[in-house]
Scaffold this active site. Structure first.
Site, PDB file in Angstrom:
ATOM      1  N   ASP A 129       0.860   8.736  -6.948  1.00  0.00           N
ATOM      2  CA  ASP A 129       1.106   7.301  -6.767  1.00  0.00           C
ATOM      3  C   ASP A 129       1.937   6.777  -7.933  1.00  0.00           C
ATOM      4  O   ASP A 129       1.472   6.723  -9.071  1.00  0.00           O
ATOM      5  CB  ASP A 129      -0.235   6.559  -6.737  1.00  0.00           C
ATOM      6  CG  ASP A 129      -0.049   5.067  -6.518  1.00  0.00           C
ATOM      7  OD1 ASP A 129      -0.020   4.638  -5.345  1.00  0.00           O
ATOM      8  OD2 ASP A 129       0.086   4.324  -7.514  1.00  0.00           O
ATOM      9  N   TYR A 166       6.930   1.209 -12.780  1.00  0.00           N
ATOM     10  CA  TYR A 166       6.346   2.114 -13.780  1.00  0.00           C
ATOM     11  C   TYR A 166       7.437   2.819 -14.595  1.00  0.00           C
ATOM     12  O   TYR A 166       7.161   3.381 -15.648  1.00  0.00           O
ATOM     13  CB  TYR A 166       5.432   3.177 -13.137  1.00  0.00           C
ATOM     14  CG  TYR A 166       4.250   2.653 -12.339  1.00  0.00           C
ATOM     15  CD1 TYR A 166       3.876   1.315 -12.389  1.00  0.00           C
ATOM     16  CD2 TYR A 166       3.503   3.507 -11.541  1.00  0.00           C
ATOM     17  CE1 TYR A 166       2.802   0.841 -11.640  1.00  0.00           C
ATOM     18  CE2 TYR A 166       2.422   3.043 -10.803  1.00  0.00           C
ATOM     19  CZ  TYR A 166       2.081   1.699 -10.845  1.00  0.00           C
ATOM     20  OH  TYR A 166       1.013   1.250 -10.106  1.00  0.00           O
ATOM     21  N   LYS A 201       6.474   2.006  -4.792  1.00  0.00           N
ATOM     22  CA  LYS A 201       6.253   0.599  -4.421  1.00  0.00           C
ATOM     23  C   LYS A 201       7.476  -0.256  -4.730  1.00  0.00           C
ATOM     24  O   LYS A 201       8.180  -0.025  -5.721  1.00  0.00           O
ATOM     25  CB  LYS A 201       5.041   0.046  -5.188  1.00  0.00           C
ATOM     26  CG  LYS A 201       3.824   0.956  -5.169  1.00  0.00           C
ATOM     27  CD  LYS A 201       2.601   0.348  -5.821  1.00  0.00           C
ATOM     28  CE  LYS A 201       1.510   1.399  -6.022  1.00  0.00           C
ATOM     29  NZ  LYS A 201       1.647   2.194  -7.269  1.00  0.00           N
ATOM     30  N   HIS A 240       4.468  -4.129  -3.572  1.00  0.00           N
ATOM     31  CA  HIS A 240       3.578  -4.001  -4.737  1.00  0.00           C
ATOM     32  C   HIS A 240       2.645  -5.214  -4.904  1.00  0.00           C
ATOM     33  O   HIS A 240       1.476  -5.059  -5.204  1.00  0.00           O
ATOM     34  CB  HIS A 240       4.421  -3.795  -6.000  1.00  0.00           C
ATOM     35  CG  HIS A 240       3.722  -3.090  -7.112  1.00  0.00           C
ATOM     36  ND1 HIS A 240       4.353  -2.241  -7.984  1.00  0.00           N
ATOM     37  CD2 HIS A 240       2.425  -3.113  -7.502  1.00  0.00           C
ATOM     38  CE1 HIS A 240       3.465  -1.778  -8.853  1.00  0.00           C
ATOM     39  NE2 HIS A 240       2.297  -2.297  -8.586  1.00  0.00           N
TER      40      HIS A 240
HETATM   41  P1  NAD Z   1      -8.023   4.127 -13.980  1.00  0.00           P
HETATM   42  O1  NAD Z   1      -9.161   3.296 -13.506  1.00  0.00           O
HETATM   43  O2  NAD Z   1      -7.589   5.299 -13.201  1.00  0.00           O
HETATM   44  O3  NAD Z   1      -8.379   4.534 -15.476  1.00  0.00           O
HETATM   45  C1  NAD Z   1      -7.526   5.346 -16.223  1.00  0.00           C
HETATM   46  C2  NAD Z   1      -8.098   5.511 -17.621  1.00  0.00           C
HETATM   47  O4  NAD Z   1      -9.450   5.985 -17.554  1.00  0.00           O
HETATM   48  C3  NAD Z   1      -7.353   6.560 -18.430  1.00  0.00           C
HETATM   49  O5  NAD Z   1      -6.247   6.000 -19.066  1.00  0.00           O
HETATM   50  C4  NAD Z   1      -8.419   7.031 -19.403  1.00  0.00           C
HETATM   51  O6  NAD Z   1      -8.527   6.126 -20.482  1.00  0.00           O
HETATM   52  C5  NAD Z   1      -9.681   6.923 -18.590  1.00  0.00           C
HETATM   53  N1  NAD Z   1     -10.054   8.195 -17.953  1.00  0.00           N
HETATM   54  C6  NAD Z   1      -9.430   8.845 -16.927  1.00  0.00           C
HETATM   55  N2  NAD Z   1     -10.094   9.972 -16.602  1.00  0.00           N
HETATM   56  C7  NAD Z   1     -11.157  10.035 -17.433  1.00  0.00           C
HETATM   57  C8  NAD Z   1     -12.221  10.968 -17.578  1.00  0.00           C
HETATM   58  N3  NAD Z   1     -12.303  12.041 -16.786  1.00  0.00           N
HETATM   59  N4  NAD Z   1     -13.138  10.729 -18.535  1.00  0.00           N
HETATM   60  C9  NAD Z   1     -13.071   9.630 -19.319  1.00  0.00           C
HETATM   61  N5  NAD Z   1     -12.099   8.711 -19.227  1.00  0.00           N
HETATM   62  C10 NAD Z   1     -11.138   8.914 -18.279  1.00  0.00           C
HETATM   63  O7  NAD Z   1      -6.827   3.103 -14.253  1.00  0.00           O
HETATM   64  P2  NAD Z   1      -5.351   2.807 -13.780  1.00  0.00           P
HETATM   65  O8  NAD Z   1      -4.367   3.729 -14.395  1.00  0.00           O
HETATM   66  O9  NAD Z   1      -5.194   1.359 -14.009  1.00  0.00           O
HETATM   67  O10 NAD Z   1      -5.366   3.020 -12.198  1.00  0.00           O
HETATM   68  C11 NAD Z   1      -5.061   4.253 -11.579  1.00  0.00           C
HETATM   69  C12 NAD Z   1      -3.770   4.168 -10.819  1.00  0.00           C
HETATM   70  O11 NAD Z   1      -3.792   3.091  -9.879  1.00  0.00           O
HETATM   71  C13 NAD Z   1      -2.547   3.846 -11.674  1.00  0.00           C
HETATM   72  O12 NAD Z   1      -2.130   4.927 -12.451  1.00  0.00           O
HETATM   73  C14 NAD Z   1      -1.565   3.421 -10.619  1.00  0.00           C
HETATM   74  O13 NAD Z   1      -1.039   4.552  -9.940  1.00  0.00           O
HETATM   75  C15 NAD Z   1      -2.461   2.599  -9.700  1.00  0.00           C
HETATM   76  N6  NAD Z   1      -2.420   1.152  -9.990  1.00  0.00           N
HETATM   77  C16 NAD Z   1      -1.833   0.335  -9.087  1.00  0.00           C
HETATM   78  C17 NAD Z   1      -1.776  -1.030  -9.330  1.00  0.00           C
HETATM   79  C18 NAD Z   1      -1.146  -1.918  -8.307  1.00  0.00           C
HETATM   80  O14 NAD Z   1      -0.875  -3.076  -8.636  1.00  0.00           O
HETATM   81  N7  NAD Z   1      -0.914  -1.477  -7.116  1.00  0.00           N
HETATM   82  C19 NAD Z   1      -2.304  -1.561 -10.517  1.00  0.00           C
HETATM   83  C20 NAD Z   1      -2.910  -0.694 -11.424  1.00  0.00           C
HETATM   84  C21 NAD Z   1      -2.968   0.662 -11.147  1.00  0.00           C
END
Ligand code: NAD
Length: 281
Positions: free
Chosen positions: A46, A51, A76, A109
């Protein structure tokens, strides 16, 4: 290696339920971490125009040895590109950067209610699907009313709705709306961005029961309640750990224990912007 289960869209195409997200991953890093994600078993990536890492993702795809049929790529349409013609142009630029002939899933998005261009933007996505440039089309960060308007004015129901969703903010209403309309729900920030959620005692208790980690328990909860889920990490061991959540078998008690963490009724839980009022370029 366990392959992610797939869910079927209302257009007949399928999506791997567990994917890998690359928000806040620099382009130079994206190639390496997406390659690690492929090696761990992820087949669904994704990304988004905003990004700034579509090219890095594209390099990882090109070097992966995987065929287009074996992977699932989402990108997106950014807010500044909303509108019919700008969307058609922005799509081609994204595809060029990704190095792909055809995309699996294209999302608007953000709804951007003040701009009020989302219906025209949706018409462009419908056109791209008709032309065979993208298999499936959907939205992100909409309200139920906004989605209903897309359906009423075009007759085309989005395949998926990608929204902020984690145990502290479980989005029951939008999930129910999606189920009624045949729209899959996809969780962004599924781990609550790695904050307090992963230290919550209720999550720890379920983790102990399954000899799993807190992140794995939260991912297993998403899978158990039918979400498509796209956790992000740039640490290889965590990428592997997150993928291995597929091996956890959640029971109803586990689901209920995590369901109880929702903070929506208390007016809390949300981390990111509210799509109903957010407009940013
Ligand atoms: P997430 O909830 O996936 O959290 C990521 C963070 O959690 C990492 O940076 C790390 O600090 C921690 N983490 C990950 N794996 C771990 C583990 N196994 N143990 C401990 N800590 C861990 O947050 P995100 O990146 O905000 O969301 C995931 C994805 O969703 C994004 O990368 C993106 O692709 C998507 N997203 C989309 C939108 C949108 O507006 N459509 C907005 C935000 C994110």
């Amino acid at each position: 290696m366990t392959l992610s289960p797939t869910l079927t869209f209302n257009d007949g195409h399928t999506i791997p339920q567990l994917g890998y997200g690359v928000w806040q991953v620099e382009d130079g890093v994206a190639e390496k971490v997406v390659r690690q994600a492929f090696e761990a078993g992820f087949r669904h990536i994704d990304t988004a125009r905003i990004y700034g890492n579509e090219a890095g993702v594209g390099r990882a795809i090109a070097g992966s040895g995987l065929t287009p049929d074996e992977i699932f790529i989402t990108t997106k349409l950014w807010n500044a590109d909303q509108g019919y013609e700008p969307t058609l142009a922005a799509f081609e630029e994204s595809l060029d950067r990704l190095g792909l002939e055809k995309l699996d899933l294209y999302l608007i998005h953000w709804m951007q209610p003040q701009q009020d261009k989302y219906v025209d933007t949706w018409r462009a996505l419908i056109e791209l699907q008709k032309r065979g440039r993208v298999k499936s089309i959907g939205v992100s960060n909409f309200t139920a009313k906004g989605i209903q308007r897309l359906i009423d004015e075009t007759g085309v129901v989005p395949a998926i709705h990608q929204i902020e969703l984690h145990p502290y903010f479980s989005q029951q209403e939008l999930r129910d709306f999606g189920r009624e309309k045949g729209i899959l729900t996809q969780a962004w920030s599924p781990l609550g961005q790695g904050g307090a959620l992963l230290e919550d005692p209720a999550v720890a208790a379920v983790a102990a029961k399954h000899h799993a980690t807190p992140a794995q328990v939260v991912i297993a909860w998403h899978l158990a309640i039918g979400n498509v889920v796209i956790p992000k990490s740039v640490t290889e061991s965590r990428i592997q750990e997150n993928y291995a959540a597929l091996d956890i078998t959640f029971d109803e008690d586990d689901v209920q224990a995590i369901n109880r963490l929702d903070r929506t009724a208390a007016g809390g839980g949300r981390i990111g912007p509210d799509p109903a009022v957010s407009d940013f370029a």
